[in-house]
Write an enzyme that holds these catalytic residues in place. Structure first.
Site, PDB file in Angstrom:
ATOM      1  N   GLY A   1       0.761  -1.245   0.000  1.00 55.40           N
ATOM      2  CA  GLY A   1       0.000   0.000   0.000  1.00 55.40           C
ATOM      3  C   GLY A   1       0.788   1.288   0.000  1.00 55.40           C
ATOM      4  O   GLY A   1       0.191   2.364  -0.121  1.00 55.40           O
TER       5      GLY A   1
ATOM      6  N   CYS B   1     -14.393   4.969 -28.224  1.00 56.97           N
ATOM      7  CA  CYS B   1     -15.680   5.648 -28.368  1.00 56.97           C
ATOM      8  C   CYS B   1     -16.357   5.851 -27.020  1.00 56.97           C
ATOM      9  O   CYS B   1     -17.451   5.320 -26.783  1.00 56.97           O
ATOM     10  CB  CYS B   1     -16.569   4.826 -29.278  1.00 56.97           C
ATOM     11  SG  CYS B   1     -15.748   4.435 -30.802  1.00 56.97           S
ATOM     12  N   GLU B   2     -15.710   6.541 -26.128  1.00 59.05           N
ATOM     13  CA  GLU B   2     -16.285   6.870 -24.826  1.00 59.05           C
ATOM     14  C   GLU B   2     -15.665   8.183 -24.371  1.00 59.05           C
ATOM     15  O   GLU B   2     -14.456   8.363 -24.480  1.00 59.05           O
ATOM     16  CB  GLU B   2     -15.933   5.806 -23.772  1.00 59.05           C
ATOM     17  CG  GLU B   2     -16.480   4.453 -24.073  1.00 59.05           C
ATOM     18  CD  GLU B   2     -16.730   3.635 -22.815  1.00 59.05           C
ATOM     19  OE1 GLU B   2     -16.945   4.231 -21.741  1.00 59.05           O
ATOM     20  OE2 GLU B   2     -16.709   2.406 -22.943  1.00 59.05           O
TER      21      GLU B   2
ATOM     22  N   TYR C   1     -10.035   5.881 -11.401  1.00 59.51           N
ATOM     23  CA  TYR C   1      -9.754   6.491 -10.083  1.00 59.51           C
ATOM     24  C   TYR C   1      -9.499   7.984 -10.183  1.00 59.51           C
ATOM     25  O   TYR C   1      -8.953   8.575  -9.248  1.00 59.51           O
ATOM     26  CB  TYR C   1      -8.506   5.857  -9.450  1.00 59.51           C
ATOM     27  CG  TYR C   1      -8.409   4.364  -9.561  1.00 59.51           C
ATOM     28  CD1 TYR C   1      -9.303   3.536  -8.892  1.00 59.51           C
ATOM     29  CD2 TYR C   1      -7.400   3.775 -10.311  1.00 59.51           C
ATOM     30  CE1 TYR C   1      -9.198   2.159  -8.992  1.00 59.51           C
ATOM     31  CE2 TYR C   1      -7.281   2.405 -10.401  1.00 59.51           C
ATOM     32  CZ  TYR C   1      -8.182   1.608  -9.747  1.00 59.51           C
ATOM     33  OH  TYR C   1      -8.070   0.248  -9.839  1.00 59.51           O
TER      34      TYR C   1
HETATM   35  N1  LLP Z   1      -1.599  -6.898  -0.684  1.00 56.41           N
HETATM   36  C1  LLP Z   1      -2.925  -6.979  -0.902  1.00 56.41           C
HETATM   37  C2  LLP Z   1      -3.713  -7.930  -0.120  1.00 56.41           C
HETATM   38  C3  LLP Z   1      -3.533  -6.146  -1.857  1.00 56.41           C
HETATM   39  O1  LLP Z   1      -4.841  -6.229  -2.065  1.00 56.41           O
HETATM   40  C4  LLP Z   1      -2.737  -5.235  -2.607  1.00 56.41           C
HETATM   41  C5  LLP Z   1      -3.335  -4.360  -3.614  1.00 56.41           C
HETATM   42  C6  LLP Z   1      -1.354  -5.203  -2.351  1.00 56.41           C
HETATM   43  C7  LLP Z   1      -0.823  -6.041  -1.377  1.00 56.41           C
HETATM   44  C8  LLP Z   1      -0.415  -4.291  -3.079  1.00 56.41           C
HETATM   45  O2  LLP Z   1      -0.736  -2.956  -2.862  1.00 56.41           O
HETATM   46  P1  LLP Z   1       0.252  -1.806  -3.367  1.00 56.41           P
HETATM   47  O3  LLP Z   1       1.533  -1.955  -2.589  1.00 56.41           O
HETATM   48  O4  LLP Z   1       0.484  -1.998  -4.822  1.00 56.41           O
HETATM   49  O5  LLP Z   1      -0.482  -0.565  -3.071  1.00 56.41           O
HETATM   50  N2  LLP Z   1      -5.614  -0.882  -9.328  1.00 56.41           N
HETATM   51  C9  LLP Z   1      -5.414   0.083  -8.250  1.00 56.41           C
HETATM   52  C10 LLP Z   1      -4.719  -0.512  -7.070  1.00 56.41           C
HETATM   53  C11 LLP Z   1      -5.398  -1.737  -6.502  1.00 56.41           C
HETATM   54  C12 LLP Z   1      -4.659  -2.359  -5.354  1.00 56.41           C
HETATM   55  C13 LLP Z   1      -5.257  -3.660  -4.980  1.00 56.41           C
HETATM   56  N3  LLP Z   1      -4.582  -4.361  -3.919  1.00 56.41           N
HETATM   57  C14 LLP Z   1      -4.678   1.292  -8.815  1.00 56.41           C
HETATM   58  O6  LLP Z   1      -4.373   1.318 -10.002  1.00 56.41           O
HETATM   59  O7  LLP Z   1      -4.437   2.262  -8.091  1.00 56.41           O
END
Ligand code: LLP
Length: 432
Positions: free
Chosen positions: A239, A344-345, A316
Site C-alpha cells: 500500500g 468511443c467513450e 480512479y
Molecule cells: N496486498 C494486498 C492484499 C492487496 O490487495 C494489494 C493491492 C497489495 C498487497 C499491493 O498494494 P500496493 O503496494 O500496490 O499498493 N488498481 C489500483 C490498485 C489496486 C490495489 C489492490 N490491492 C490502482 O491502479 O491504483
C-alpha cells in the site's frame, strides 16, 4: 522515476532514447526500467534492514515474467491473488516457500493447486474459506499454513476504490469476529494457524493509518499468542504510495520506524506485500499523437493509447504526468490540451486541460508512472491490440511481451457449429 530523464533534450529510459524504442516496437508500448525496479526494491529492503522481513512482491501490480524475475533475483518472494498469478510467480522462478496467497474469493481448485505447490501461507479472509481449505487439506492428508487476514476497521485515507481496511469493505475478517474464528481454526485438523495479516489499502501517503492498523494487529497477535496459539508470522500488507504528481510520499525509514515501534519485542517474522512501490514509477506508456483537433471550446490531442491500455485516470481519476519525448524548446509556451484516446467513450481521456508545449501529429508522448496497475489492467476493448511491454537495462532493451496481432486476437473466438462454414446470407434464408 530516476531512470527516465532528458539527455540532450531527448527523454531516455536509462541510456536509451524512448524514440528509439518507439521506432523499434511501435506505439502504444509500455517501457520499464530494470534499474528503477532494482533501486526501489533495494531502498525498501534497506529501510527494513535488521527486521526479520520477507518482501513478497504483489504480482497484481505488474505480472510480467521479466519484472517478477528481476525482483526474484534480488530475493523477493511474491504475493499472489489467483492461480494465474501463482503460476506466473513460480514460472518466473520465485520459490514456493516465499509465496503468500491472498484474496477474498479463492476457489477450491485454486486452494488445492496452491496446497500442492507447498506455498508459504494462505491469507484466509473468511470462515467459509477456512472451512473449505481445511477440507481440501484433510483430503490430501495435509495441513495448510494459514494467516487470518484481519480487517482492522481503519480508514486508509486513500481513494475510495482502493481502500480496503474498513469494516464496510469486503476484505478480511472483522477484528471483532477474530476470536471466534481463531477458536474455530484451532479445531480444524487441516489448518495450521501461523499468523495474522492486514492490508488496508493502496497508494497511502500518510503513515497514521498504518500506525493505527499495526497497533491493532499487534495487540491481537500478542493476545492470541498469550492464549497459546502458535503464531509466528505477521503480514503487514502493501500500500505504500508513490509520487504521481510530486506528492510527498512516506519516507521509507519512517515507515520502517512505524513497523519497528509496533513490533518491538514481538516474536514474529514479518511479511511485506509492496506492489506499486516497486514498479509504479519504473514504467511509462509511450504513445503518439495521431491528430490535433481544435474544438470550439477545447483543444484535443488524440493519441494512439487509450483507456484499454491505462484505465487508472478513468477509474480512479488518477493523475499521470505526460511528457513529450523531445524536450520543448526553452521558452516554448505551454497551452492547455486534452489528451484523449481513440475509444468511443468520453471517459477515454488521460488528461484535461493539461498545459503542454506545442504538439504536432506524430509527436511521441510519455505517460509516466505506468509501471503498476497499467498493463495488467489492460483489455482489448474496441478490438485494440494489447500493447507490447519492453524492459530496458542500461543501453539494451528486450521486448518482454510482444504485441499480439489481429489474427491471434480474432482466433481467440470460436464459431459455434450452427454458424461454422455458413455465410450470414445462407443463415438468414427462410428455412435455409
Ligand atoms: N496486498 C494486498 C492484499 C492487496 O490487495 C494489494 C493491492 C497489495 C498487497 C499491493 O498494494 P500496493 O503496494 O500496490 O499498493 N488498481 C489500483 C490498485 C489496486 C490495489 C489492490 N490491492 C490502482 O491502479 O491504483
Amino acid at each position: 522515476m530516476t531512470a527516465f530523464a532528458y539527455r540532450d533534450g531527448v527523454l531516455c529510459a536509462e541510456s536509451l532514447p524512448l524514440e528509439e524504442i518507439a521506432a523499434a516496437v511501435g506505439t502504444p508500448a509500455y517501457v520499464y526500467s530494470s534499474s528503477d525496479v532494482e533501486t526501489a526494491y533495494r531502498d525498501f529492503a534497506e529501510a527494513l534492514g535488521g527486521l526479520p522481513a520477507t518482501i513478497c512482491y504483489a504480482v497484481k501490480a505488474n505480472g510480467n515474467q521479466a519484472l517478477i524475475a528481476t525482483l526474484g533475483r534480488l530475493g523477493a518472494g511474491a504475493d499472489v491473488v489467483s492461480e494465474g498469478e501463482l503460476r506466473r510467480a513460480l514460472a518466473a522462478g520465485i520459490p514456493a516457500e516465499k509465496i503468500v496467497f491472498a484474496g477474498v474469493g479463492k476457489t477450491a481448485q485454486e486452494l488445492a493447486f496452491a496446497l500442492d505447490r507447498n506455498i508459504l501461507q494462505f491469507n484466509v479472509e473468511s470462515l467459509p474459506e477456512l472451512e473449505l481449505l481445511n477440507r481440501i487439506a484433510l483430503e490430501k492428508g495435509r495441513q495448510a499454513p494459514v494467516a487470518l487476514r484481519i480487517n482492522p476497521n481503519v480508514d486508509a485515507g486513500t481513494h475510495a476504490h482502493i481502500s480496503t481496511g474498513r469494516s464496510d469493505h469486503k476484505f478480511g475478517i472483522d477484528i471483532d469476529q477474530a476470536p471466534a474464528i481463531f477458536a474455530r481454526a484451532r479445531d480444524l485438523a487441516g489448518i495450521s494457524l501461523q499468523g495474522i495479516a492486514v492490508h488496508i489499502g493502496s497508494q497511502l501517503l500518510d503513515l497514521a493509518p498504518y500506525r493505527a492498523a499495526f497497533a491493532r494487529l499487534v495487540a491481537l497477535y500478542r493476545e492470541f499468542q498469550a492464549a497459546g496459539y502458535p503464531l509466528r508470522r505477521l503480514d503487514l500488507g502493501g500500500g505504500l504510495g508513490i509520487a504521481y504528481k510530486g506528492e510527498q510520499t512516506p519516507d521509507l525509514r519512517a515507515y520502517a520506524g512505524v513497523v519497528r515501534e509496533a513490533t518491538a519485542g514481538l516474536d514474529a517474522d514479518l511479511i511485506f506485500e509492496p506492489g506499486r512501490l516497486l514498479v509504479g514509477n519504473a514504467g511509462v506508456l509511450l504513445t503518439r499523437v495521431i491528430y490535433l483537433k481544435e474544438g470550439s471550446s477545447r483543444r484535443y490531442a488524440i493519441v494512439d493509447a487509450a483507456m484499454n491500455d491505462l484505465i487508472r485516470p478513468m477509474l480512479y481519476e488518477a493523475w499521470h504526468e505526460i511528457l513529450p519525448a523531445r524536450e520543448a524548446a526553452p521558452g516554448a509556451a505551454a497551452a492547455p490540451v486534452d489528451i484523449v484516446g481513440p475509444i468511443c467513450e468520453t471517459t477515454d481521456t488521460f488528461a484535461r486541460g493539461r498545459p503542454l508545449p506545442p504538439l504536432a501529429a506524430g509527436d511521441l508522448l510519455t505517460i509516466c508512472s505506468a509501471g503498476a496497475y497499467s498493463a495488467v489492467m489492460s483489455s482489448s476493448y474496441n478490438a485494440r491490440l494489447p500493447a507490447p511491454e519492453v524492459l530496458v537495462r542500461g543501453d539494451r532493451f528486450a521486448v518482454v511481451r510482444p504485441r499480439l496481432d489481429h489474427e491471434a486476437l480474432i482466433a481467440q473466438d470460436r464459431m459455434p457449429d450452427w454458424l461454422d462454414g455458413e455465410s450470414p446470407r445462407q443463415m438468414a434464408r427462410p428455412g435455409g
